[in-house]
Design a protein around this motif. Sequence first.
Motif, PDB file in Angstrom:
ATOM      1  N   GLY A 167      56.802  73.148  42.328  1.00  0.00           N
ATOM      2  CA  GLY A 167      58.243  72.898  43.592  1.00  0.00           C
ATOM      3  C   GLY A 167      59.693  72.110  42.537  1.00  0.00           C
ATOM      4  O   GLY A 167      60.431  71.634  43.421  1.00  0.00           O
ATOM      5  N   LEU A 168      59.704  71.470  41.519  1.00  0.00           N
ATOM      6  CA  LEU A 168      60.490  71.391  40.051  1.00  0.00           C
ATOM      7  C   LEU A 168      61.516  71.924  40.326  1.00  0.00           C
ATOM      8  O   LEU A 168      62.085  73.146  40.638  1.00  0.00           O
ATOM      9  CB  LEU A 168      60.065  70.758  39.116  1.00  0.00           C
ATOM     10  CG  LEU A 168      58.633  69.884  39.086  1.00  0.00           C
ATOM     11  CD1 LEU A 168      58.038  68.987  37.579  1.00  0.00           C
ATOM     12  CD2 LEU A 168      59.003  68.691  39.513  1.00  0.00           C
TER      13      LEU A 168
ATOM     14  N   THR B  94      62.792  73.088  35.129  1.00  0.00           N
ATOM     15  CA  THR B  94      62.109  73.679  34.010  1.00  0.00           C
ATOM     16  C   THR B  94      61.980  75.173  32.964  1.00  0.00           C
ATOM     17  O   THR B  94      61.808  74.667  31.912  1.00  0.00           O
ATOM     18  CB  THR B  94      60.785  74.745  34.904  1.00  0.00           C
ATOM     19  OG1 THR B  94      62.101  75.075  35.653  1.00  0.00           O
ATOM     20  CG2 THR B  94      59.816  73.530  35.867  1.00  0.00           C
ATOM     21  N   ASP B  95      63.276  75.371  33.205  1.00  0.00           N
ATOM     22  CA  ASP B  95      63.876  75.958  32.032  1.00  0.00           C
ATOM     23  C   ASP B  95      64.194  74.939  31.209  1.00  0.00           C
ATOM     24  O   ASP B  95      65.092  75.715  30.279  1.00  0.00           O
ATOM     25  CB  ASP B  95      65.650  76.401  33.044  1.00  0.00           C
ATOM     26  CG  ASP B  95      65.303  78.093  33.858  1.00  0.00           C
ATOM     27  OD1 ASP B  95      63.839  77.743  33.838  1.00  0.00           O
ATOM     28  OD2 ASP B  95      65.519  77.659  34.698  1.00  0.00           O
TER      29      ASP B  95
ATOM     30  N   TYR C  75      53.345  76.195  38.953  1.00  0.00           N
ATOM     31  CA  TYR C  75      51.923  75.941  39.201  1.00  0.00           C
ATOM     32  C   TYR C  75      51.958  74.630  38.529  1.00  0.00           C
ATOM     33  O   TYR C  75      51.597  73.714  38.823  1.00  0.00           O
ATOM     34  CB  TYR C  75      51.078  76.534  39.458  1.00  0.00           C
ATOM     35  CG  TYR C  75      50.973  77.040  40.506  1.00  0.00           C
ATOM     36  CD1 TYR C  75      50.418  77.104  41.795  1.00  0.00           C
ATOM     37  CD2 TYR C  75      51.168  78.264  40.114  1.00  0.00           C
ATOM     38  CE1 TYR C  75      50.459  77.469  43.022  1.00  0.00           C
ATOM     39  CE2 TYR C  75      51.160  79.698  41.775  1.00  0.00           C
ATOM     40  CZ  TYR C  75      50.882  79.417  42.562  1.00  0.00           C
ATOM     41  OH  TYR C  75      51.104  79.692  43.271  1.00  0.00           O
ATOM     42  N   SER C  76      52.886  74.326  37.318  1.00  0.00           N
ATOM     43  CA  SER C  76      52.743  73.022  36.276  1.00  0.00           C
ATOM     44  C   SER C  76      52.929  73.086  35.280  1.00  0.00           C
ATOM     45  O   SER C  76      53.959  74.097  34.995  1.00  0.00           O
ATOM     46  CB  SER C  76      50.881  73.107  35.578  1.00  0.00           C
ATOM     47  OG  SER C  76      50.390  74.391  34.881  1.00  0.00           O
ATOM     48  N   ALA C  77      53.449  71.820  34.791  1.00  0.00           N
ATOM     49  CA  ALA C  77      54.925  71.037  33.681  1.00  0.00           C
ATOM     50  C   ALA C  77      53.797  70.257  32.459  1.00  0.00           C
ATOM     51  O   ALA C  77      54.055  69.672  33.348  1.00  0.00           O
ATOM     52  CB  ALA C  77      56.164  71.432  34.082  1.00  0.00           C
TER      53      ALA C  77
ATOM     54  N   ARG D 154      56.319  65.044  43.529  1.00  0.00           N
ATOM     55  CA  ARG D 154      57.803  65.673  43.197  1.00  0.00           C
ATOM     56  C   ARG D 154      58.610  64.668  42.199  1.00  0.00           C
ATOM     57  O   ARG D 154      59.107  65.383  41.478  1.00  0.00           O
ATOM     58  CB  ARG D 154      58.045  66.961  44.740  1.00  0.00           C
ATOM     59  CG  ARG D 154      57.470  67.876  44.021  1.00  0.00           C
ATOM     60  CD  ARG D 154      57.678  69.282  44.730  1.00  0.00           C
ATOM     61  NE  ARG D 154      56.552  70.096  44.950  1.00  0.00           N
ATOM     62  CZ  ARG D 154      56.037  70.771  46.069  1.00  0.00           C
ATOM     63  NH1 ARG D 154      56.116  69.109  46.499  1.00  0.00           N
ATOM     64  NH2 ARG D 154      55.052  71.341  46.232  1.00  0.00           N
ATOM     65  N   ALA D 155      59.138  63.666  43.156  1.00  0.00           N
ATOM     66  CA  ALA D 155      59.746  62.977  43.201  1.00  0.00           C
ATOM     67  C   ALA D 155      59.027  62.204  41.339  1.00  0.00           C
ATOM     68  O   ALA D 155      60.064  61.866  40.709  1.00  0.00           O
ATOM     69  CB  ALA D 155      60.195  61.810  44.108  1.00  0.00           C
TER      70      ALA D 155
END
Length: 430
Positions: A118-119, A124-125, A140-142, A326-327
């Motif tokens: 949910g970022l 993420t791009d 789901y992950s980064a 997420r924050a």
Amino acid sequence: MRNPLAMVAAASLLGTVALTGCAKASHDGTSSDGGPTRITMWTHSAGNPGELAVYKKIIDDFNASQSRYEVVQQNFPQGSYNDAVTAAAAARNLPCLIDMDGPIMPNWAWAGYLQPLGLPTGLTDSLLPTTVGTYRGTVYSAGYWDAALALFARKSVLEKNGIRIPTVEQPWNRTEFDAAIGKLKDSGYRTPLDLGAADKGEWWSYAYSPMLQSAGGDEIDRTGLKSAAGALDGPDSVAFFTWFQQVFKNGWANGNGPVGNQNFIDDKVALSYTGVWNAKDAFDKVGSDLLILPPVDFGKGPKIGGGSWQWGISTGCGKAQSEGARAYLEFSFQDKYLTEFADSQVVIPATAGATAASTYFGQDGALRQFAVLSQKFALARPATPGYPVVSTSFEKAAKDIMNGADVKSTLDAAVKAIDSDIKSNNGYGN
């Protein structure tokens, strides 16, 4: 730094456990005195002071930047992180934030105890593709960094033997590679090539499946991830593994130790297929004579492995905790932290900005070539929940072939093991 593939091997074991059922409870929640919402974060980083120091700085900065959330870190030694996560998943008591090896993420997502990351897509791009974990179209992950492989050589040795120095634009093909190894053996190197074959576990899939992909094969048919048939046992794979076996029969490489890059440092081998985690030591010892060469093109273009440790949010997080997680993650992906992490651990930063600022991987950095190789040639391992079985089956087959087993029948057996696991898990939903 520690070899990230050693960490990968430990994490891969998690995927073999039946992690069914979502983690509906967690350690996280609002404090009883009405203070900030507490968000627990687990890492496998105990015993790595440099890594922990960067995490501490990020957490301290985030906690000081706002008053709604408090991130609390808990660190596990590499050897016990496995058991801790497995036990927490079984008890439905996972923390909010957990780190994981990239190729294991699909298993965790399929098991139902990871929620979509949910970022913002803009974040993420901006990351290296291999540092973003996607399963069935959902992120789901980064992760903050990636590792990369290369061939180490000494410029003086190649020039002395009249061997062309390959470039990213014109890497060695297999014929050139074979000829170079032959010349180096004739020049006096008893074993001219170190392929890292004394290592074990995830190294085998990470290191050698990209070679297989470069030759036209793969560990599994990635079109539907339903079978390894035709990919792992097809003509291209048989041809590649026939060559792989011959490398050891010829005495060009061997399966003995030491694990790591010491044979290259000691000039006992002329070429070393190894990772960025060994690069600083090699540069310190070999200096400007060190060449960081691209992977060999086995016919379908050069390939190297990608996808290392990443962060995810468990389904045990409540709504408020998930928002806080997420924050925190969005805050943590600032270039300054990624650069510090990369230079502390000698790993490739996940963003262009962090790479540009890096001492090692910036434009004039001694290890810049690794960032280039990662950007151009890195591939993620198959995004399937069955990956742990894919990886262990691949390792067994490749080791057996190295030791002289019949190539085709050994690959057929690996396909049977992988396809049997997929079938027994109802196709993993594919």
